[in-house]
Design a protein around this motif. Sequence first.
Motif, PDB file in Angstrom:
ATOM      1  N   ALA A 291       0.370  -1.253   0.013  1.00  0.00           N
ATOM      2  CA  ALA A 291      -0.257   0.267  -0.032  1.00  0.00           C
ATOM      3  C   ALA A 291       0.727   1.180  -0.311  1.00  0.00           C
ATOM      4  CB  ALA A 291      -1.096  -0.083   1.490  1.00  0.00           C
ATOM      5  N   ASN A 292       2.093   1.378   0.469  1.00  0.00           N
ATOM      6  CA  ASN A 292       2.585   2.420   0.495  1.00  0.00           C
ATOM      7  C   ASN A 292       4.143   2.348   0.740  1.00  0.00           C
ATOM      8  OD1 ASN A 292       4.655   4.528   2.891  1.00  0.00           O
ATOM      9  ND2 ASN A 292       2.889   5.558   2.361  1.00  0.00           N
ATOM     10  N   LEU A 293       4.966   2.654   0.699  1.00  0.00           N
ATOM     11  CA  LEU A 293       6.636   3.484  -0.102  1.00  0.00           C
ATOM     12  C   LEU A 293       6.600   4.007   1.056  1.00  0.00           C
ATOM     13  CD1 LEU A 293       7.715   2.212  -3.051  1.00  0.00           C
ATOM     14  CD2 LEU A 293       7.488   0.408  -1.856  1.00  0.00           C
TER      15      LEU A 293
ATOM     16  N   LEU B 236      -1.299  16.208  -2.149  1.00  0.00           N
ATOM     17  CA  LEU B 236      -1.185  16.061  -0.543  1.00  0.00           C
ATOM     18  C   LEU B 236      -2.462  15.177   0.754  1.00  0.00           C
ATOM     19  CD1 LEU B 236       1.371  18.458   0.873  1.00  0.00           C
ATOM     20  CD2 LEU B 236       1.888  16.213  -0.290  1.00  0.00           C
ATOM     21  N   GLN B 237      -2.599  13.686   1.081  1.00  0.00           N
ATOM     22  CA  GLN B 237      -3.120  13.848   1.473  1.00  0.00           C
ATOM     23  C   GLN B 237      -2.762  13.270   2.976  1.00  0.00           C
ATOM     24  OE1 GLN B 237      -5.706  11.496   0.038  1.00  0.00           O
ATOM     25  NE2 GLN B 237      -4.775  12.496  -1.987  1.00  0.00           N
TER      26      GLN B 237
ATOM     27  N   VAL C 212       2.252  12.505   3.507  1.00  0.00           N
ATOM     28  CA  VAL C 212       2.247  11.246   2.508  1.00  0.00           C
ATOM     29  C   VAL C 212       1.955  12.236   1.086  1.00  0.00           C
ATOM     30  CG1 VAL C 212       0.693   8.699   2.083  1.00  0.00           C
ATOM     31  CG2 VAL C 212       1.410   9.600   4.345  1.00  0.00           C
ATOM     32  N   VAL C 213       1.709  11.080   0.195  1.00  0.00           N
ATOM     33  CA  VAL C 213       1.643  11.661  -0.909  1.00  0.00           C
ATOM     34  C   VAL C 213       0.855  10.942  -2.156  1.00  0.00           C
ATOM     35  CG1 VAL C 213       4.087  11.718  -1.962  1.00  0.00           C
ATOM     36  CG2 VAL C 213       2.316  13.416  -2.617  1.00  0.00           C
ATOM     37  N   ASN C 214      -0.155  11.112  -2.636  1.00  0.00           N
ATOM     38  CA  ASN C 214      -0.115  10.028  -3.798  1.00  0.00           C
ATOM     39  C   ASN C 214       0.544  10.221  -4.979  1.00  0.00           C
ATOM     40  OD1 ASN C 214      -2.901   9.409  -2.936  1.00  0.00           O
ATOM     41  ND2 ASN C 214      -3.914  10.334  -4.224  1.00  0.00           N
TER      42      ASN C 214
ATOM     43  N   LEU D 176       3.117   7.413  -0.920  1.00  0.00           N
ATOM     44  CA  LEU D 176       4.209   7.195  -1.208  1.00  0.00           C
ATOM     45  C   LEU D 176       4.288   8.246   0.416  1.00  0.00           C
ATOM     46  CD1 LEU D 176       5.639   8.276  -4.198  1.00  0.00           C
ATOM     47  CD2 LEU D 176       5.277   5.955  -3.316  1.00  0.00           C
ATOM     48  N   THR D 177       5.295   7.954   1.581  1.00  0.00           N
ATOM     49  CA  THR D 177       5.676   8.921   2.667  1.00  0.00           C
ATOM     50  C   THR D 177       6.677   9.317   3.168  1.00  0.00           C
ATOM     51  OG1 THR D 177       4.212   7.473   4.017  1.00  0.00           O
ATOM     52  CG2 THR D 177       4.993   7.985   5.142  1.00  0.00           C
ATOM     53  N   LEU D 178       6.672  10.345   2.782  1.00  0.00           N
ATOM     54  CA  LEU D 178       8.054  10.905   3.010  1.00  0.00           C
ATOM     55  C   LEU D 178       8.756  11.634   4.035  1.00  0.00           C
ATOM     56  CD1 LEU D 178       7.716  13.614  -0.247  1.00  0.00           C
ATOM     57  CD2 LEU D 178       9.094  10.826  -0.599  1.00  0.00           C
ATOM     58  N   LEU D 179       9.663  11.224   5.032  1.00  0.00           N
ATOM     59  CA  LEU D 179       9.952  10.923   5.985  1.00  0.00           C
ATOM     60  C   LEU D 179      11.051  11.572   6.861  1.00  0.00           C
ATOM     61  CD1 LEU D 179       9.832   9.565   8.968  1.00  0.00           C
ATOM     62  CD2 LEU D 179      10.900   7.722   8.359  1.00  0.00           C
ATOM     63  N   GLU D 180      10.498  13.031   7.584  1.00  0.00           N
ATOM     64  CA  GLU D 180      11.922  13.377   8.151  1.00  0.00           C
ATOM     65  C   GLU D 180      12.003  13.044   9.885  1.00  0.00           C
ATOM     66  OE1 GLU D 180      13.727  18.401   9.459  1.00  0.00           O
ATOM     67  OE2 GLU D 180      11.883  17.336   8.145  1.00  0.00           O
TER      68      GLU D 180
END
Length: 371
Positions: free
Chosen positions: A79-81, A102-103, A120-122, A130-134
């Motif tokens: 479902a997600n990277l 942006l979801q 989290v972006v579509n 896709l999740t962008l994590l800091e």
Amino acid sequence: MAASARRLCHIAFHVQPEQPLARDLQRFFGFQPLAAREGDGWRQLALRSGDAIFLVNEGAGPGDPLYGLDSRHAVPSAANLCFDVDDATAAARALTARGCCLQVPPVIMQDAHGAATYTVVNSPVGHLSLTLLERPGYCGPFLPGFGPVPSVPGSCWVTHVDHLTLACSPGSSPTLMHWFQDCLGFRHLPLSPGEDPEVGLEVTAGVGRGGLRLTALHTPVNSAVPTLVLAESLPGASSGKDQVEQFLDRNQGPGLQHVGLYTLDIMEATERVAAAGGQLLMPPEAYYQQPGKESQILAAGHEPSRLAQRGILLDGDQGKFLLQIFTKSLFPEDTFFLELIQRQGATGFGQGNIRALWQSVQEQAARCRRT
């Protein structure tokens, strides 16, 4: 470029309660529980083998699971990277400026071990988000909000994720390639000399049998992001559907078809998976009877009969070889499988190897349909 992916944090799956994905990852493939969270109708369990982390989200709560998005997809699948970035908030602004949806806007999570920010972006690949994590300096077992869980002592035979293969709709590869280049900093990785990035590598399977188009992408050498492979079917098959077309049907659209897990000893890994009861895809005997295949296997330092007994595929030349084997689907819906891969000097995906793998999988699928 809107954001630069620095590292793959994890791959997330949504499943129904009692679906055995988490159990199977531990039982058959050597993954160990890393951290867990329960809340808002979700049970989230992170499992690890080497640097490869799978996050299994069970249930369907009123809100989204942490670090992801509840896409309410009809079938269980990836479902997600989740990728590490330097600045999640800046990435969100840049992606929005490029027209991305942006979801989940930037969210800050923290616990006693530190803090993390994610958005989290579509993606343009079906329901895959896709999740962008800091997470600078975070020192907990996984991510804020998750607690440690006891693990069972055992050996690990996977070191990291080697590649991610996305099954795509026909003709969509160029658009997807440009999206990952412009939005996440990926670059085209040629699979053959002089390859046109707009065309990719075309692997034909014979007259009336269609074929496969592959486009590979990678990030700069100082990152720890796996190679991204876009796979789509070529027209021309006179009968039946190939494995990419079947995935699109069963997954109800594009998505993550399989993950390549790197192992330092594919023979040992394969033997352990088989001994635990894991189901591996056996190629037809004709694969090992190809002209020159025996000498090729010997040149790589392996025993042909032993590779054939385990179903391990090998290709390469000039002292550089790839060894690979596929599992059967981890879901009854046939929407996701794993690949074990060992590299002996080979850094890419050789054209001969890709063609042999494609044909062997197609022949296996045809044989299964006849039985």
